[in-house]
Design a protein around this motif. Sequence first.
Motif, PDB file in Angstrom:
ATOM      1  N   GLN A  52       0.818  -1.214   0.000  1.00 57.59           N
ATOM      2  CA  GLN A  52       0.000   0.000   0.000  1.00 57.59           C
ATOM      3  C   GLN A  52       0.849   1.261   0.000  1.00 57.59           C
ATOM      4  OE1 GLN A  52      -3.457   0.220   0.047  1.00 57.59           O
ATOM      5  NE2 GLN A  52      -3.604  -1.959  -0.305  1.00 57.59           N
ATOM      6  N   ILE A  53       2.056   1.170   0.589  1.00 50.30           N
ATOM      7  CA  ILE A  53       2.966   2.309   0.526  1.00 50.30           C
ATOM      8  C   ILE A  53       3.253   2.624  -0.943  1.00 50.30           C
ATOM      9  CG2 ILE A  53       5.325   3.057   1.036  1.00 50.30           C
ATOM     10  CD1 ILE A  53       5.114   1.391   3.620  1.00 50.30           C
ATOM     11  N   GLY A  54       3.318   1.569  -1.763  1.00 48.44           N
ATOM     12  CA  GLY A  54       3.526   1.780  -3.189  1.00 48.44           C
ATOM     13  C   GLY A  54       2.455   2.685  -3.795  1.00 48.44           C
ATOM     14  N   TYR A  55       1.186   2.431  -3.456  1.00 49.33           N
ATOM     15  CA  TYR A  55       0.099   3.268  -3.978  1.00 49.33           C
ATOM     16  C   TYR A  55       0.323   4.750  -3.675  1.00 49.33           C
ATOM     17  CZ  TYR A  55      -3.205  -0.568  -4.832  1.00 49.33           C
ATOM     18  OH  TYR A  55      -3.843  -1.665  -5.310  1.00 49.33           O
ATOM     19  N   LEU A  56       0.886   4.983  -2.469  1.00 48.25           N
ATOM     20  CA  LEU A  56       1.013   6.369  -2.024  1.00 48.25           C
ATOM     21  C   LEU A  56       1.995   7.159  -2.888  1.00 48.25           C
ATOM     22  CD1 LEU A  56       1.134   5.855   1.846  1.00 48.25           C
ATOM     23  CD2 LEU A  56      -0.803   6.412   0.410  1.00 48.25           C
ATOM     24  N   PHE A  57       2.802   6.450  -3.700  1.00 47.86           N
ATOM     25  CA  PHE A  57       3.781   7.173  -4.509  1.00 47.86           C
ATOM     26  C   PHE A  57       3.395   7.232  -5.986  1.00 47.86           C
ATOM     27  CE2 PHE A  57       6.153   6.276  -0.688  1.00 47.86           C
ATOM     28  CZ  PHE A  57       6.810   7.468  -0.484  1.00 47.86           C
ATOM     29  N   LEU A  58       2.251   6.605  -6.342  1.00 45.49           N
ATOM     30  CA  LEU A  58       1.848   6.626  -7.743  1.00 45.49           C
ATOM     31  C   LEU A  58       1.446   8.018  -8.196  1.00 45.49           C
ATOM     32  CD1 LEU A  58      -0.234   3.366  -8.203  1.00 45.49           C
ATOM     33  CD2 LEU A  58       2.152   3.808  -8.725  1.00 45.49           C
ATOM     34  N   MET A  59       1.060   8.864  -7.245  1.00 45.21           N
ATOM     35  CA  MET A  59       0.513  10.152  -7.661  1.00 45.21           C
ATOM     36  C   MET A  59       1.560  11.105  -8.206  1.00 45.21           C
ATOM     37  SD  MET A  59       0.080  12.102  -4.165  1.00 45.21           S
ATOM     38  CE  MET A  59       1.366  12.185  -2.994  1.00 45.21           C
ATOM     39  N   PHE A  60       2.852  10.849  -7.908  1.00 46.37           N
ATOM     40  CA  PHE A  60       3.836  11.879  -8.245  1.00 46.37           C
ATOM     41  C   PHE A  60       3.907  12.184  -9.749  1.00 46.37           C
ATOM     42  CE2 PHE A  60       4.814  11.022  -3.915  1.00 46.37           C
ATOM     43  CZ  PHE A  60       5.310  12.218  -3.418  1.00 46.37           C
ATOM     44  N   PRO A  61       4.040  11.152 -10.624  1.00 47.27           N
ATOM     45  CA  PRO A  61       4.052  11.517 -12.050  1.00 47.27           C
ATOM     46  C   PRO A  61       2.696  12.034 -12.521  1.00 47.27           C
ATOM     47  CG  PRO A  61       4.094   9.141 -11.777  1.00 47.27           C
ATOM     48  CD  PRO A  61       4.251   9.714 -10.421  1.00 47.27           C
ATOM     49  N   LEU A  62       1.616  11.546 -11.870  1.00 42.51           N
ATOM     50  CA  LEU A  62       0.287  11.982 -12.297  1.00 42.51           C
ATOM     51  C   LEU A  62       0.048  13.449 -11.951  1.00 42.51           C
ATOM     52  CD1 LEU A  62      -1.778   8.857 -11.227  1.00 42.51           C
ATOM     53  CD2 LEU A  62      -0.837   9.418 -13.454  1.00 42.51           C
ATOM     54  N   ALA A  63       0.797  13.940 -10.950  1.00 39.17           N
ATOM     55  CA  ALA A  63       0.594  15.321 -10.531  1.00 39.17           C
ATOM     56  C   ALA A  63       1.370  16.300 -11.405  1.00 39.17           C
ATOM     57  CB  ALA A  63       1.013  15.485  -9.068  1.00 39.17           C
ATOM     58  N   PHE A  64       2.143  15.761 -12.361  1.00 37.89           N
ATOM     59  CA  PHE A  64       2.907  16.678 -13.201  1.00 37.89           C
ATOM     60  C   PHE A  64       1.996  17.404 -14.168  1.00 37.89           C
ATOM     61  CE2 PHE A  64       7.056  15.709 -11.855  1.00 37.89           C
ATOM     62  CZ  PHE A  64       7.831  16.730 -12.386  1.00 37.89           C
ATOM     63  N   ASP A  65       2.134  18.691 -14.191  1.00 36.42           N
ATOM     64  CA  ASP A  65       1.373  19.505 -15.117  1.00 36.42           C
ATOM     65  C   ASP A  65       2.078  19.445 -16.468  1.00 36.42           C
ATOM     66  OD1 ASP A  65       0.081  21.372 -16.541  1.00 36.42           O
ATOM     67  OD2 ASP A  65       0.078  22.901 -14.975  1.00 36.42           O
ATOM     68  N   ALA A  66       1.402  18.817 -17.426  1.00 35.97           N
ATOM     69  CA  ALA A  66       2.068  18.600 -18.707  1.00 35.97           C
ATOM     70  C   ALA A  66       2.467  19.932 -19.355  1.00 35.97           C
ATOM     71  CB  ALA A  66       1.148  17.803 -19.637  1.00 35.97           C
ATOM     72  N   GLY A  67       1.608  20.931 -19.236  1.00 35.56           N
ATOM     73  CA  GLY A  67       1.898  22.210 -19.883  1.00 35.56           C
ATOM     74  C   GLY A  67       3.093  22.910 -19.275  1.00 35.56           C
ATOM     75  N   ALA A  68       3.082  23.040 -17.937  1.00 36.13           N
ATOM     76  CA  ALA A  68       4.131  23.799 -17.277  1.00 36.13           C
ATOM     77  C   ALA A  68       5.364  22.949 -17.016  1.00 36.13           C
ATOM     78  CB  ALA A  68       3.612  24.351 -15.951  1.00 36.13           C
ATOM     79  N   ALA A  69       5.273  21.641 -17.279  1.00 32.33           N
ATOM     80  CA  ALA A  69       6.371  20.720 -16.992  1.00 32.33           C
ATOM     81  C   ALA A  69       6.829  20.867 -15.546  1.00 32.33           C
ATOM     82  CB  ALA A  69       7.538  20.915 -17.949  1.00 32.33           C
ATOM     83  N   GLU A  70       5.875  21.095 -14.663  1.00 33.57           N
ATOM     84  CA  GLU A  70       6.224  21.273 -13.264  1.00 33.57           C
ATOM     85  C   GLU A  70       5.206  20.498 -12.436  1.00 33.57           C
ATOM     86  OE1 GLU A  70       7.804  25.306 -12.016  1.00 33.57           O
ATOM     87  OE2 GLU A  70       6.142  25.041 -10.632  1.00 33.57           O
ATOM     88  N   ILE A  71       5.671  20.035 -11.287  1.00 33.84           N
ATOM     89  CA  ILE A  71       4.759  19.294 -10.436  1.00 33.84           C
ATOM     90  C   ILE A  71       3.775  20.282  -9.815  1.00 33.84           C
ATOM     91  CG2 ILE A  71       6.000  19.395  -8.232  1.00 33.84           C
ATOM     92  CD1 ILE A  71       5.596  16.275  -8.182  1.00 33.84           C
ATOM     93  N   GLY A  72       2.514  19.914  -9.725  1.00 31.99           N
ATOM     94  CA  GLY A  72       1.552  20.871  -9.210  1.00 31.99           C
ATOM     95  C   GLY A  72       0.461  20.203  -8.411  1.00 31.99           C
ATOM     96  N   PHE A 129      -7.267   7.935 -12.018  1.00 31.48           N
ATOM     97  CA  PHE A 129      -7.622   7.581 -13.394  1.00 31.48           C
ATOM     98  C   PHE A 129      -7.826   8.831 -14.238  1.00 31.48           C
ATOM     99  CE2 PHE A 129      -9.293   2.944 -13.472  1.00 31.48           C
ATOM    100  CZ  PHE A 129      -8.145   2.544 -12.825  1.00 31.48           C
ATOM    101  N   ASP A 130      -8.489   9.833 -13.631  1.00 29.35           N
ATOM    102  CA  ASP A 130      -8.684  11.086 -14.365  1.00 29.35           C
ATOM    103  C   ASP A 130      -7.348  11.687 -14.767  1.00 29.35           C
ATOM    104  OD1 ASP A 130     -11.331  10.797 -14.116  1.00 29.35           O
ATOM    105  OD2 ASP A 130     -11.597  12.275 -12.505  1.00 29.35           O
ATOM    106  N   ALA A 131      -6.436  11.747 -13.744  1.00 28.48           N
ATOM    107  CA  ALA A 131      -5.133  12.358 -14.004  1.00 28.48           C
ATOM    108  C   ALA A 131      -4.354  11.546 -15.025  1.00 28.48           C
ATOM    109  CB  ALA A 131      -4.337  12.484 -12.707  1.00 28.48           C
ATOM    110  N   ALA A 132      -4.425  10.221 -14.884  1.00 32.61           N
ATOM    111  CA  ALA A 132      -3.688   9.370 -15.824  1.00 32.61           C
ATOM    112  C   ALA A 132      -4.272   9.514 -17.224  1.00 32.61           C
ATOM    113  CB  ALA A 132      -3.753   7.910 -15.366  1.00 32.61           C
ATOM    114  N   GLY A 133      -5.596   9.609 -17.292  1.00 33.93           N
ATOM    115  CA  GLY A 133      -6.225   9.758 -18.595  1.00 33.93           C
ATOM    116  C   GLY A 133      -5.824  11.059 -19.268  1.00 33.93           C
TER     117      GLY A 133
END
Lengths: 312, 95, 565, 112
Positions: C301-321, C399-403
């Motif tokens: 479950q600790i693994g799940y907690l780290f899946l969000m990091f790439p998903l939180a990247f703002d594709a436009g700004a190329a910055e984590i947000g 899923f929304d973020a990944a999509g």
Amino acid sequence: MSEALNAGLALFVLALAAWMVVARDTFAAVVGFVAYGLLLTLVWVQLHGVDVALTEGAIGGGLTGAMLVAAAARLRRTEAAARAERPGWPTRAAAALLAGGVTAALAVAVLALPVPAPSLAPETAANMGATGVGNPITGVLLAFRAVDTLLETTVVLLALIGVWSLAPDRVWGGRPGPRHRADPNETLAYLARVLPPIGLVVGVYIFWVGADLPGGKFQGASIIAAMWLLAVMAGLSDAPPISRGWLRLALVGGPLVFIAIGAAGVATAGAFLAYPDGLAKLLIKAIEWALLPSLALTLALILAGVPERPAR
Amino acid sequence: MAEFLLAAALFVLAMVALGFVRILRGPGDADRMMAAQLIGTGGIGALLLIGAAMGVGPVVDVALTLALLAAFASVAFFKAVTDGQPDDTGAAERE
Amino acid sequence: MAAVMAPFVGALAAFALGGRNAQRVAMLTILAGLGIVAAAAHSGGGLVYLLGGWAPPLGIALRADGLALAMMLAVAVVVLGIGVYACAGFKTPPGEREARAPFVFWILLLAIWGSLNLVFVSGDLFTLYVALELLTFAAVPLVALDGSAETLRSALRYMLYALAGSVFYLLGTMLTYGVYGTLDITLLGARVAANPVTVTAVALMTVGLLAKTALFPLHLWLPPAHAGAPPAASAVLSGLVIKGSWFLVIRVWFDVFPGVVTMPSAQLLAGLGAAAIIVANVVALRQERLKLLVAYSTVAQIGYLFLMFPLAFDAGAAEIGRGGALTGGLLQAISHATAKAAMFMAAGLAYGALGHDRIAALAGVARALPLTVLTFALAGVALMGLPPSGAYVAKKLFFDAAGSSGQWWWELVLDTGGLLTASYVVLVLAHALVRTDAPIAPRKPVPRIAELAALALAIASLALGFVADGALGLDALWGKLTLSDLWSAVLVLAGGAAIAAAFARDLPQIFGGAGRFAFGRPLRAAAVAVGGAFAGADGILRRWPVASLALLAAAFAFGAALLAG
Amino acid sequence: MMDTATLFGLCAAALVGLGLYAFIVNPQPLRKIIAFNVIGSGVFVLVGAVAYRGGAAGWGGDPVPQALLITGLVVAFCASALAIALLQRLAREAESVTLASDAPAAPPATPE
């Protein structure tokens, strides 16, 4: 000349560290550590950190060293079994490679630090007036970053609870460490009679000058703790049972006074841990006075170790 | 003057480094502890010289602290070696 | 501020008063603290508190943003649940003035709570270091509370590995000070720029925190430590303690160095998370003991907690947000805190009643302890991410973020993880639901209040979905659950059962043994081989030299990934 | 000649490496505790170098990192104390004190 001294010091420190890594015998490594702590004290003086040198001498080298020496002597019999588990050369090579890599990365970072170096010294200097104390370290520790110090006293207390939690259930509430027998004719008993009074004075002195010169409560408290343990080890005194009410109160007294004065700041100065104008030095002194006995007792009991004997 | 004092500190340190060899060689625990004490004494001397050279008074306090805790460490060593045998006290603790 | 100090004052008072009073003081403090946190959460986020009236960079600021408030509230609820549960187990025996385990437990529970609150609100990197150390010093004695050689060994492993982690964190922090001359998070966030020293600092801090969080492959200490502690302590350790260092990773990545962290480094972080999900879930399935199973489930479950990091990247700004992914991660953490605490409590109750926790010998438990088995099942549903749990809403956000960012592979990882989680939950339940000829008599009476506390936390984890749904305005739950959602839930359970049949060591009678279907035999053999390989890999990774080499290697990997961006 | 801060900064980097090496390869836990202290001292000397570089306003060093160092030293002492106490207790309960890999937390389940 100073450069040569620094270079010699750095080499010596590195040689001792390397010795601690490669020494076959754990006790030899521990003795190396005692000497190492002393050399680091010289390093701190050369780096203009006399306050840090005092702390290193008292806590880093002194108390930690004594603790390690005692532990190494007691763990002698586990040596052989541990040595048999030494990892093979591929592991050691990989470790050397990666650890060397960390050193290289840090060296690059050190060389790449910006010039001029950023510093909070001017800001500290500009605000020292409000604290009333003369030693900037004390100012930082008890005014600007007082919460760190408050947490630090909690850390020390938690470490003590952790040590106590290792007691066998049967002797819970009992006295820590073995009972040392007194031998009035021993050199040790003599030393333990002569040294502690001097040490006590030095400890209180180091604490007292802390407001304006290098020194302070932690350094003073560790000297006092060491002197008390000296008397315990010589059999002149005994550690109290940990269930005593007065003991518990004395241990938490300092931190509670600290929190109480901090909370009073909410009413009188508008923020937790704030001091009203003009009273800052007085309140800082009050906190330090309250912390000194609590800290000395906590450190001494941490060193005395796990409760081993019933209180009777 | 300061240069001379620093040179003296360096000299003391170099001498102490020879004591370091003693630690390396042992053979007994007591030899090693004595070597550490030698480094202690020499280090305090060097410290005082440096303090005098730089004109930093409080260094004397550091030296004082070190001297007191060096005594403490050697007593801890003595007690650990003489009556720190775990099986004396340990046997009584086993449940 | 009061929320941070109240637990510490309580801990000091409990220490001074001792004995039976320690428990009373602790329960009073928990109730008072919950009130304070609830009031703070009600008044809303965005509070900034200058300690001593000194503004950063010289002083230290506390900042209670939305993230901090949500975590504080969740932790307070879980602490209350654990406190109620522990009232029966950690009671001073009559006739004694004070007993060791209760005294230590209640004080440390308060200390852990105070340190966590501090981790959530502190705005200064060094204060955070001290708070992390407080957390470790309070957690280690809990691991060794029963005093046996094995728990002492796991406590020492935990302690030393965690110390290595904190040294790395401290090193990074001090390098940061050397470059920017401040430790304040907000000031740093405005000043930082990508340069070699900063990259070194971020890599060191991240890896140090990961070691303390036990993210695969830096998890050597977690399974034995969490499985060997008393159940209430396991619940604290698994549900709460690891969230402290995890939260700090978020602070470091999102608030301190948002412009420095790169997409490759985020992918690396989530990659480790994915590895955790796959490997640890399979290893969990192969455990013989329930508590170890639950501990491995924590690693996964600790693994799940780290899946969000790439998903939180703002594709436009190329910055984590900050965005949906971060909210999802937070929900996932809170959901896990409640569900995992409940699961450990249920496992502890079963252990207490049976005198063992061998999964293969759980038959008849469902009849003897229906509430406990129900708790386990509900907590399991919450961990799988089935509706209406908090983890389900989190999954939707992921899923929304990944999509929207086209990172479909993380959806795959999430679904696989759900199936694997379902498999061991189904396996345990299948064993527990087996009828025995004679009803088993509990070795000692199971306290009803403890069963209810565990059940309440499990239900809280499920209800979290509704709360989050309403608070976030997602409108994904009420009346929106379609037949296909129900269908996919059934699929997850069925898939889980199939996986369990393939991988598990001991199959309960419900599956009719492995040999019933001839065509299943080679499949089963392959699955057992894969499972064995995973377990073997896990064993190697958890050796001390390997794990500490992995720590350094991870630091270099992150350094490289940060430079690659 | 190198300036004081750089010299001791590099010395600190080497200390961290030496300590890490010992931390990984030495099986005796007490040696790991010593290694932790060596790594720690490396970090502290690095901070000392940073403080030295920041000397201004009539002080030889930046007082803020120096104050942090004092806190850090005390925390490191507490960590060593707790670890040593754990180790000594472990030595009383078990024959071997090494941490290379963990035995199962309880005796393995008996076969049915």
